[in-house]
Scaffold this active site. Structure first.
Site, PDB file in Angstrom:
ATOM      1  N   VAL A   1       2.391  -1.700   4.472  1.00 52.71           N
ATOM      2  CA  VAL A   1       2.105  -0.282   4.327  1.00 52.71           C
ATOM      3  C   VAL A   1       3.429   0.466   4.292  1.00 52.71           C
ATOM      4  O   VAL A   1       4.280   0.272   5.167  1.00 52.71           O
ATOM      5  CB  VAL A   1       1.264   0.192   5.536  1.00 52.71           C
ATOM      6  CG1 VAL A   1       0.985   1.683   5.440  1.00 52.71           C
ATOM      7  CG2 VAL A   1      -0.033  -0.603   5.631  1.00 52.71           C
ATOM      8  N   CYS A   2       3.624   1.325   3.303  1.00 58.06           N
ATOM      9  CA  CYS A   2       4.883   2.069   3.192  1.00 58.06           C
ATOM     10  C   CYS A   2       5.034   3.041   4.359  1.00 58.06           C
ATOM     11  O   CYS A   2       4.157   3.878   4.608  1.00 58.06           O
ATOM     12  CB  CYS A   2       4.922   2.845   1.885  1.00 58.06           C
ATOM     13  SG  CYS A   2       6.268   4.042   1.851  1.00 58.06           S
ATOM     14  N   VAL A   3       6.159   2.962   5.048  1.00 61.17           N
ATOM     15  CA  VAL A   3       6.357   3.777   6.251  1.00 61.17           C
ATOM     16  C   VAL A   3       6.365   5.280   5.964  1.00 61.17           C
ATOM     17  O   VAL A   3       5.706   6.059   6.659  1.00 61.17           O
ATOM     18  CB  VAL A   3       7.623   3.332   7.034  1.00 61.17           C
ATOM     19  CG1 VAL A   3       8.880   3.436   6.191  1.00 61.17           C
ATOM     20  CG2 VAL A   3       7.782   4.119   8.319  1.00 61.17           C
TER      21      VAL A   3
ATOM     22  N   PHE B   1       0.844  -1.196   0.000  1.00 61.61           N
ATOM     23  CA  PHE B   1       0.000   0.000   0.000  1.00 61.61           C
ATOM     24  C   PHE B   1       0.880   1.247   0.000  1.00 61.61           C
ATOM     25  O   PHE B   1       1.724   1.423   0.892  1.00 61.61           O
ATOM     26  CB  PHE B   1      -0.924  -0.005   1.230  1.00 61.61           C
ATOM     27  CG  PHE B   1      -1.899  -1.156   1.216  1.00 61.61           C
ATOM     28  CD1 PHE B   1      -3.155  -1.020   0.618  1.00 61.61           C
ATOM     29  CD2 PHE B   1      -1.558  -2.388   1.776  1.00 61.61           C
ATOM     30  CE1 PHE B   1      -4.050  -2.084   0.590  1.00 61.61           C
ATOM     31  CE2 PHE B   1      -2.457  -3.457   1.752  1.00 61.61           C
ATOM     32  CZ  PHE B   1      -3.701  -3.305   1.159  1.00 61.61           C
TER      33      PHE B   1
ATOM     34  N   ALA C   1       2.929   6.409   5.052  1.00 60.26           N
ATOM     35  CA  ALA C   1       2.043   6.273   6.207  1.00 60.26           C
ATOM     36  C   ALA C   1       2.257   7.409   7.205  1.00 60.26           C
ATOM     37  O   ALA C   1       1.298   8.027   7.665  1.00 60.26           O
ATOM     38  CB  ALA C   1       2.269   4.923   6.885  1.00 60.26           C
TER      39      ALA C   1
END
Lengths: 121, 119, 98
Positions: free
Chosen positions: B77-79, B39, B82
């Site tokens: 989820v991409c840090v 994501f 995010a």
């Protein structure tokens, strides 16, 4: 990572109006850091990402365009631009802030056929 | 076949997450492995457990969580994306994890096919 | 290669660019791109002209949702999500024209 694949990033969106161009560039840098074979394609409004002279002070947003010039340092040297997209926008290669290879649509298509992974954001 | 998926848009705003989910479900039903969904961009909002749709609507977040639980799909989820958007460990729905963009590169190198859903 | 398009050709250049650029193969129209494959839309002629070079697939649930499943342009083929998966599997790479 042992397996090297040919990654192409296809950029069709202009900068600043949306965040896609900036976040796409972040993926490009990481992909290069993982020693993959990276190329960037700029077509449609994506060619605006490479326009010289971007001044973002007035919109209080970081000007990330110098990053394209820094790509060479990450061994990302394959930057391609679709000639028709440039022409449609009244631009020439001289308007661009970095050295690119300008290609016809047929050449772009042929290059896409050679890729293992094509990402677009 | 080993499939990877990228989702670039948030739930409810854009059809991308629905399309990605229905594609993933069909792939699993056909006997393929969907090993990772990454994501990115506003797609990170798919991971918010604070999401509360009206009763008569689909629950996009729970749907992803259930898929992860039942079929061992790695929801990443991409840090960086995010943190920009207020998605953190404390509001992460079940089955999602936060990690770096390297996981997207790995989805590209280790999948037989990588399919992107976005705007 | 499988080319996936998700925007209406009347609001975005993705499909037109794809038709002019790609060397051939499968095209899958999903989400708002399904409008491209409806009879009488302004892009129909360009889509028809490309049919020799590309196979045009249309995600049926998306066209049904938009109330136009009875207007599929001649020469285009319906697929469901299972068919979408088959197209991805059958092609070595896929490109979403976002």
């Amino acid at each position: 990572m042992s397996d090297v694949k040919k990654f192409m990033f296809v950029n069709r969106k202009a900068p600043y109006g949306t965040i896609y161009a900036l976040e796409s560039l972040e993926v490009v840098l990481i992909t290069a850091a993982f020693d993959q074979d990276v190329s960037l394609m700029f077509t449609d409004d994506g060619v605006y990402q490479l326009k010289k002279g971007q001044q973002t002070k007035g919109i209080e947003t970081k000007n990330f365009s110098p990053t394209y010039r820094a790509l060479e340092g990450y061994d990302v040297e394959k930057l391609y631009v679709d000639q028709e997209s440039l022409q449609e926008r009244g631009l020439t290669e001289d308007d661009l802030l970095v050295d690119v290879t300008v290609l016809s649509r047929a050449e772009v298509g042929a290059l896409m056929d050679e890729q293992d992974v094509i990402l677009s954001f | 076949m080993k499939l990877g998926i990228v989702v670039n848009e948030g739930p409810y705003q854009h059809q991308a997450s629905d399309s990605a989910y229905l594609f993933a479900k069909a792939a699993i039903e056909a006997g393929h492995e969907v090993w990772r969904v990454f994501f990115y961009h506003d797609g990170v909002n798919n991971a918010s457990k604070l999401t509360e749709p009206p009763q008569d609507d689909r629950n996009i977040v729970n749907r992803w969580s259930k898929l992860a639980e039942e079929h061992k799909v790695d929801l990443v989820v991409c840090v960086a994306a995010a943190l920009r958007r207020g998605i953190r460990e404390e509001n992460l729905a079940t089955g999602f994890r936060i990690s770096g963009l390297g996981q997207l590169v790995e989805a590209g190198t280790k999948s037989d096919r990588l399919v992107t859903f976005g705007d | 290669m499988l080319h996936i398009i998700n925007r209406s050709p009347l609001s975005d250049r993705a499909l037109e660019n794809c038709l002019n650029t790609a060397s051939g193969g499968d095209i899958l129209l999903i989400e708002d791109a399904v409008y491209a494959a409806t009879a009488g839309n302004a892009f129909e002629a360009k889509l028809r002209a490309a049919m020799g070079k590309f196979k045009i697939n249309v995600l049926r649930p998306d066209l049904e949702a938009r109330g136009l499943a009875d207007r599929l342009v001649e020469g285009a083929a319906f697929v469901d999500y299972a068919g979408f998966v088959e197209l991805v599997v059958a092609n070595k790479t896929c490109q979403s024209w976002l």
